[in-house]
Each structure stands twice: as C-alpha cells, then as structure tokens.
Design a protein around this motif. Structure first.
Motif, short mmCIF file in Angstrom:
data_model
loop_
_atom_site.label_atom_id
_atom_site.label_comp_id
_atom_site.label_asym_id
_atom_site.label_seq_id
_atom_site.Cartn_x
_atom_site.Cartn_y
_atom_site.Cartn_z
N ASP A 56 0.95 -1.09 0.10
CA ASP A 56 0.04 -0.03 0.05
C ASP A 56 0.88 1.39 -0.09
O ASP A 56 0.53 2.13 -0.62
CB ASP A 56 -0.89 -0.06 1.35
N ARG A 60 -0.80 2.96 -2.92
CA ARG A 60 -1.83 4.17 -2.73
C ARG A 60 -1.71 5.47 -3.45
O ARG A 60 -2.45 5.90 -4.40
CB ARG A 60 -2.02 4.37 -1.35
N PRO A 61 -0.24 6.00 -3.12
CA PRO A 61 -0.09 7.18 -4.08
C PRO A 61 -0.31 7.15 -5.39
O PRO A 61 -0.66 8.08 -6.06
CB PRO A 61 1.49 7.55 -3.38
N LEU A 63 -2.16 4.87 -7.21
CA LEU A 63 -3.48 4.72 -7.52
C LEU A 63 -4.14 6.15 -7.42
O LEU A 63 -4.87 6.53 -8.41
CB LEU A 63 -4.40 3.73 -6.60
N GLU A 64 -3.79 7.13 -6.52
CA GLU A 64 -4.47 8.22 -6.34
C GLU A 64 -3.89 9.36 -7.33
O GLU A 64 -4.70 9.96 -7.97
CB GLU A 64 -4.30 8.96 -5.03
N ALA A 65 -2.56 9.13 -7.79
CA ALA A 65 -1.99 10.22 -8.70
C ALA A 65 -2.80 9.96 -10.10
O ALA A 65 -2.90 10.77 -11.08
CB ALA A 65 -0.51 9.98 -8.83
N SER A 67 -5.76 8.59 -10.50
CA SER A 67 -6.94 8.32 -10.30
C SER A 67 -7.63 7.06 -10.75
O SER A 67 -8.51 6.93 -11.74
CB SER A 67 -7.90 9.53 -10.84
N PRO A 69 -9.44 3.69 -10.04
CA PRO A 69 -10.54 3.16 -8.89
C PRO A 69 -9.97 1.78 -8.19
O PRO A 69 -9.41 1.17 -9.05
CB PRO A 69 -11.59 3.20 -9.68
N GLN A 70 -10.28 1.52 -7.00
CA GLN A 70 -9.99 0.28 -6.34
C GLN A 70 -10.86 -0.87 -7.34
O GLN A 70 -10.00 -1.89 -7.46
CB GLN A 70 -10.91 0.38 -5.01
#
Lengths: 424, 369
Positions: A56, A60-61, A63-65, A67, A69-70
């Motif tokens: 993670d 996580r960074p 996936l966010e950067a 965008s 989705p999970q």
C-alpha cells in the motif's frame, strides 16, 4: 531502470547487459524448464499480498495520482490469482498433448509435447498500468524467457511486479529481463529482437508497423493491435439497454479497444436513425451528468471537430446533436469510424443484410459489438456479427468487461507463445 | 475611408477600449463583404441566422480545421498578391491568400506595432534567422514572415539555420555560431528570429560548449511561431531568458516574442512582462469547450480570434487549435490597457492513454479517421 536476472541495474549499463543477453538466454534455455505451477504460485502469492495491503505504501499514492479506482485494481489483481491462471491455462491450452499419442502404423506411436517458443520480446503499450507485466506472465506460463521493452508512459508498476515475482520464486529470475529502452533506440531494439524467437507487440498501427520492420522473417510476430468496437441495435432496443450503453461510454470515455464508438441501427430508414439519435442523446446527456467531466483537451478537440462538421453538414447530410458535454452525430453512411471520443458518438443505419459488406473494410480492427435487440433475434444477430469478424458480442453495458480466461482479440496468447513438438 | 482602414491606422495600437465601436463596425463591414463574395461564408452566416450588428462575438467562429479542408476565397485570383500556407504541424495546411488592401492594412499594423515596441531601428544589424532560407517552392508562412522581419532595421547580413543546398534544406548551426562569434567583435547589433525552441536549442548548445559572448548594444532576440513541434522539450521561458543573458549578453527585456497565424495574421507582440496584449486590430473571445459560448476572463477555453483586416479570405472570426486564457489588463502591470492572451497549448490530449484504433493518432493532432 533495468531488471536483469532478478537484479536492478541503471539504464547506463544497457549496452553491457545487451552484450551478454544472448549467452544468458541460451544458458537459461539449457537449464531446467519452467513449469506453470512455479509461475502460478508466485503470481498468486503476490496478488494476495497486494490485496492484503503489503504494498500500500507504494500503491496508494500511485492509484491516487492516476485516479485509478479500487475496482480496477481488484479486477487486475483478479487476473493474477491461482484460480484465474489455472483456468486460463486449461481454457487456452486445452488437453495436454502428452495425454494422447499420434498413431503411426508400422512404427511406435508419436509422442507429442508442448514446448515454449523460446525467447519472447514483449513490446508493451502504456494504456493500462501493469499490463506489460501481465504480458510477461503469459509468456512465463507458456515457459518462455521474456524480454520486456517498457512503454514510454510506464509508471514503474510493471518493473515492481516482475521484480517481486523473482523474489518470491527465484527460479523465475533467469526468465525475466526488463529494459527501459525508448522506441527511438533502434539499435538496442534490434539487439533485443535478434535474441527473440517471437516478438509480441501491443499498440496501434504505428507500433505494429515498427515491430514488423524489427522482426526478421524467421522471427514469429504476435500482434495485439488497437481495435474498434460499436453497438448494434434493432428497433427492439430498450431505454434500459441504451442507458447501460451510455454508462459504458461515460466510464471508458470511449478510449478503449472495447469502447463503443457509435451505434449501428438495423434499418435503412433515416427517420428511424434520427429518432434513435435523439433518444440516445437525451439518455447520454443524463448519464454524463453523473460522471466527472472528460479531460478538457479531449473535449476541446471534439468541439473543434464537431463545429467543423456542423459547418459541413449541408454537404455531408450529418446532423449534430450537441450539449451537456456530449454529442450524437446522426450520419447517413454505414462506415465504422472512430468517434470524437469522450462522450461523442455517432448513430448510423446498417441493415443486417448489409452488415458483412460494410464491416469488411475494417478487417483486423473489429473487436466488441454490444448487441441491443429482442431476445428472439439475439441468436441470429450474434452469429451474423461473429461472421463479420467481431470477436466479442456482449450486452450493451458489458462491452468493456474483463474476465480471466477470456480470449484476447479472438486468440489465445498461450497457444501463440508455444509450439507442439512431435517425438518419435 | 472604410472602417477597417480607419482601425488599422489608429494611433495607439492598444486602445481597445476606445475602438470598440469602430472594431464592431469594421467587422460588420467585413462580414457583409464576405457574405456577398464568398458563397460558402454567406451560407454559414445564413445558417446561423445572419450577423448581429454591434456584436462581433456573435459572428460564426470558423475552426482553422475548416480552412484546412476547404479553400475559401472572396476575391478573384488576379487580386491575390501573396499566397501562404500554414506551417501545418499535423499535416493538413490552410490555404490563404492576401490582396493589396489587406496587405496594406497589415503593413500599417506592423509599422505601428514595431514602432510601439521599439523594434524599428535605423541602426543596421545582422539577422540570424532560425528557420528556412527563402526558396521558390516554400510557401509556408514562416519562411515569408521570417524574411519580412528582416526589414525592421536595415540588414547587414542574413544568416539562416536551414539553408537550401543541393535541392534540400540542411541544418547549418555551425554557420550561425560562426556569425555570432564574428558579430560579438563588431559594432553592429544582431537580431535572431525564429521558433523559441530553435533559439533555445542554439543557446543551450553554445552554453554547453562554454561560449560566453557580449553582443553589441541594441541586439535583440525575437521569437515567433510558438512552441509547437517541441512539446516534449517545452522550455520554461525563464530558462531561455537566462540563456540569452549568459550566452549572448542580451537582457531579458530585449527578448521579444511574436504570435500570429496565417488564419489570423495579426502581429501580437510581448510587453516587457512577456504578455501578449490584444492590439486594436484584433479581439479575442475565449469559448467554453462544450457549449462554445464565451467565458469570462480568467477562464481557460478555446481561442477565438477576430479581425477585420483581410478581405480576400473569410477569416474574420477563426477558432484556433489552442486552449488559452484572456486575462484582464490590470493583471499584467506593464501599463498597457488591453487584456492579454495566454496560450496554454494545442488541444490534443497527449497524456491520455487509449487503445481504440486510430485514437492515439487523432489525439496527437491528426484527423484520425
């Protein structure tokens, strides 16, 4: 960054590593062959650990950067589990050739065994993060040594995943080589191609054409090119079907091989096409409001083309319905074409009797057709679309589904990456 | 005198406030002329319900893409003096041609603008043109405007980066460098003319080689043509000004950038703060990317440029391939009282990933289908 036999190297070491690549590959070929079980176990353990959150801090960074989705991550992880990979092996390769010998009257029966192609060079595309790694996993499942040329837009996910596989199953290390070579470095690419028995290329016409030039006549070329998809509707298409289709368009922004570019209606009557266009326009507008707006550049590019089409409409006979960030172009021709993307599609007439002829020109580009029709006509139209060259015929909202075990553009990669050897 | 001619002779080239009514009248005059002389424009105007007097923004904006697909002329061929094509970044080119009246208005504008920006000078200078040497058969606008710019001050010499040798253009950076070294020792100023990216390429190359020169007083770096074709190595403007100072000893204030297009041949020139203020000859409407309706200043959108300068082609209101922002005048601080235009870049989403056949090419700027 380069991954070479499990070790990370700086890009500056490229020429040295290329110099010893062939002898290292030959050594791996001479060594103990890879079994699918080794690959499956390593992938399954990695997929579990990722799902369990072990990565993670890196993931996580990222996936966010971008965008992501999970749900997309979960779908991707689903492809790497033991269950998925085992099913993939079974579906793609079928029965083990060793289970049945070939009779040869007067001689001992011929034994048959599946072998890997040898060395595969994967020229990957950057459209889905981690896809280059998946291509390599497919190569590994078939037992091959894999050289991966990373796409220019790679964000590091593939290198990380493949490095981790080697950490989990050290025997895989000799079978994985990842290079960050730009497409313009023809000398290095040629050196990689020379070592390869097969070249696997992902990408558009440009990438496929470049790979054709790279591959010697005695090197097998496996192309996963870009495709076009569309929806085929009859007068029985319901508002529910059209809503599902609109949702699919807004979710994928029409950027995928499997994204619907437009709707063909089973009719010759332009009045019916206009009516469907208006009906779908209302539905698409409503659906688009539920999604974040498409990229501004994409919208601007579409707007310029739509405006130009409006000015040309007097001669082209096209009618453009535009508003709410989306558009529907009602056109009188029956040509399958790329849309202006991002929520801008076309509606055209294509009576079923003319379907084969109309799609002939797009050979090799056809992928998914979303079929919107009455249950009783589904069988017949599915068969017709299949004969026309489509390789996936789906429900309206399912055009971009990804399932483990699905064929890729009508082919089974594991078969393409292996060969049958007959032995007396 | 027609309203257009009056506008192009206006004394203060940035008095957009004082010329609103005149501009609108000149646009109305031009629209009427185009509708009468160019059947295609007449149709386009009719289709959207005619023109709205006093509101140039209500005239139909025509995308440059349309000019690339259709050649529109409003005057007979014998009246067209100069033909030009856009440099055609993505393959297709617009075909434009200009008549004597339009060119004369252009000349008035160039004179006013260059005088305002102290670019006209009686002191002779050496020109270094980072572009194509003029040659018959090269109709792209840049080779013409590049050449035109060498008349702002008397030319002692013209040295080209792309020289015509043995039937082909060849890059001659060595020739440019030799000329610069020689000029640094002479009394006369130099002027470079060219794409910013070429200018940066030359300067950074010279810096790498450790070259430090002090060009004579009055030397200028002038740039035009935007950053297209060099998206990948987009250079911060600040870095370019630093290079100019360190390699050639040319101060930031003497680095001037121009902006214009064949489809909108208005000479935009940067102010001391490197902003493109809108001159009286032109008006800018930024349009919403979905509705194409005008957006307030400060909001990004498609750039719609308007001018009544040209009669020979209906380019009175064109929509470029650029995304831009129009800023209020007072956000600059240079003292010019007209808003300024910031170009953010060409439309086309290079960052987007796609596997739909033809989509990548389309997004890069091709027509795609």
């Amino acid at each position: 960054m380069i991954l070479y036999r499990g070790e990370l190297h700086d890009d500056s070491e490229l020429s040295g590593l290329l110099g010893r690549l062939e002898s290292d590959c030959l050594a791996a070929l001479a060594g103990e062959p890879l079994t699918p079980e080794l690959v499956i176990a390593a992938c399954d353990s990695l997929a579990r650990d990722i799902a369990g959150g072990q990565f993670d801090h890196l993931l996580r960074p990222f996936l966010e950067a971008f965008s992501i989705p999970q749900s997309q991550l979960d779908a991707a992880l689903g492809l790497f589990t033991r269950e998925s990979l085992t099913r993939k092996l079974r579906l793609e390769l079928g029965e083990d050739p060793e289970s049945e010998d070939l009779p040869h009257p007067g001689f001992a029966p011929i034994r048959r065994r599946r072998y890997p192609l040898g060395v595969l060079l994967h020229i990957a595309a950057g459209n889905v993060d981690g896809l280059p790694a998946y291509s390599v996993v497919e190569g590994l499942l078939a037992g091959n040594i894999n050289l991966l040329k990373l796409p220019s837009m790679d964000h590091g996910a593939s290198l990380l995943l493949l490095h981790e596989l080697g950490e989990r199953q050290p025997r895989l290390k000799d079978f994985i080589y990842v290079f960050d070579v730009p497409s313009t470095d023809l000398a290095s690419l040629s050196a990689l191609a020379e070592v390869a028995d097969g070249i696997v290329v992902w990408g558009g016409d440009e990438a496929v054409t470049a790979a054709r030039r790279l591959a010697a006549p005695n090197t097998k070329l496996i192309t996963w090119g870009h495709k076009l998809s569309f929806a085929y509707a009859t007068s029985a298409a319901t508002d529910g079907d059209l809503s599902a289709l609109a949702r699919h368009m807004c979710l994928t922004r029409q950027l995928l091989c499997s994204s619907c570019q437009g709707i063909f209606l089973d009719t010759e009557d332009m009045g019916a096409v206009e009516a469907l266009g208006e009906r779908f326009f209302t539905i698409l507008q409503a659906e688009n409001r539920r999604h974040p707006p498409a990229d501004i550049n994409l919208r601007a590019r579409a707007a310029l083309h739509l405006r130009t089409e409006e000015l040309e409409a007097h001669a082209s006979g096209r009618r453009i319905l535009r508003g709410g960030g989306v558009s529907v172009t009602v056109a009188p021709d029956s040509r399958l074409e790329l849309s202006w993307l991002g929520g801008n599609c076309w509606v055209k007439p294509l009576p079923r009797e003319k379907l084969l002829a109309a799609l002939k020109g797009q050979k090799g580009y056809l992928q998914t057709a979303g079929l919107l029709c009455a249950p009783e006509e589904r069988e017949e139209l599915t068969a017709l679309l299949a004969r026309a060259g489509l390789v996936r015929i789906t429900e309206a909202g399912e055009m971009s589904r990804t399932l483990p075990g699905e064929a890729h553009d009508g082919d089974y990669p594991l078969r393409a990456y292996s060969r049958i050897v007959e032995m007396a | 005198m027609t309203n257009s001619n009056k506008l192009f002779r206006w004394r203060d080239p940035y008095d957009t406030g004082g010329t609103q009514a005149l501009f609108a009248a000149a646009m109305e005059e031009n629209a009427r002329f185009q509708a009468e002389n160019c059947p295609d424009y007449g149709r386009i105007l009719r289709e959207q319900g005619g023109s709205a007097p006093g509101d140039p923004a209500a005239l139909p904006p025509i995308p440059t893409l349309y000019f690339k697909r259709h050649a529109l002329f409003s005057l007979p061929e014998r009246r067209l003096l100069i033909k030009a094509t856009s440099s055609g970044t993505s393959g297709a080119m617009s075909r434009m041609a200009f008549d004597a009246g339009s060119l004369l208005r252009g000349l008035c504008m160039v004179w006013r603008m260059t005088r305002y920006h102290h670019l006209l000078s009686p002191v002779p200078c050496h020109y270094l043109i980072l572009g194509y040497e003029p040659h018959r058969g090269n109709d792209t606008a840049f080779s013409k405007t590049g050449y035109g710019f060498t008349f702002f001050a008397p030319a002692l010499s013209r040295t080209y980066a792309l020289v015509w040798r043995d039937g082909d253009y060849q890059l001659d950076l060595e020739g440019l460098r030799r000329r610069l070294l020689r000029c640094a020792r002479g009394p006369f100023p130099i002027r470079t003319i060219g794409f910013p990216a070429y200018t940066w390429l030359l300067l950074s190359q010279m810096e790498k080689e450790g070259i430090r020169l002090q060009m004579p007083r009055g030397s200028k770096i002038t740039m035009g043509g935007g950053w297209k074709q060099f998206e990948g190595q987009k250079v911060e403007k600040a870095e370019l000004y630093r290079l100019a100072e360190s390699v050639l000893g040319i101060a930031e204030a003497d680095c001037v950038e121009f902006f214009g297009a064949v489809e909108h041949p208005i000479l935009y020139t940067t102010c001391p703060y490197h902003h493109f203020h809108v001159p009286v000859y032109s008006r800018v409407v930024i349009r919403d990317v979905d509705t194409l309706e005008p957006v307030p200043n400060g909001t990004p959108g498609l750039v719609n440029l308007m001018t009544p300068m040209v009669r020979s082609v209906p380019i009175l209101s064109v929509m470029t391939d650029d995304i831009g922002i129009l800023h209020d005048a007072d956000t600059c601080g240079c003292g010019i009282h007209s808003p300024w235009l910031e170009i953010l870049g060409r439309v086309g989403a290079r960052g987007l990933v796609t596997c739909a056949a033809g989509a990548a090419e389309f997004l890069k700027g091709g027509e795609g289908r």
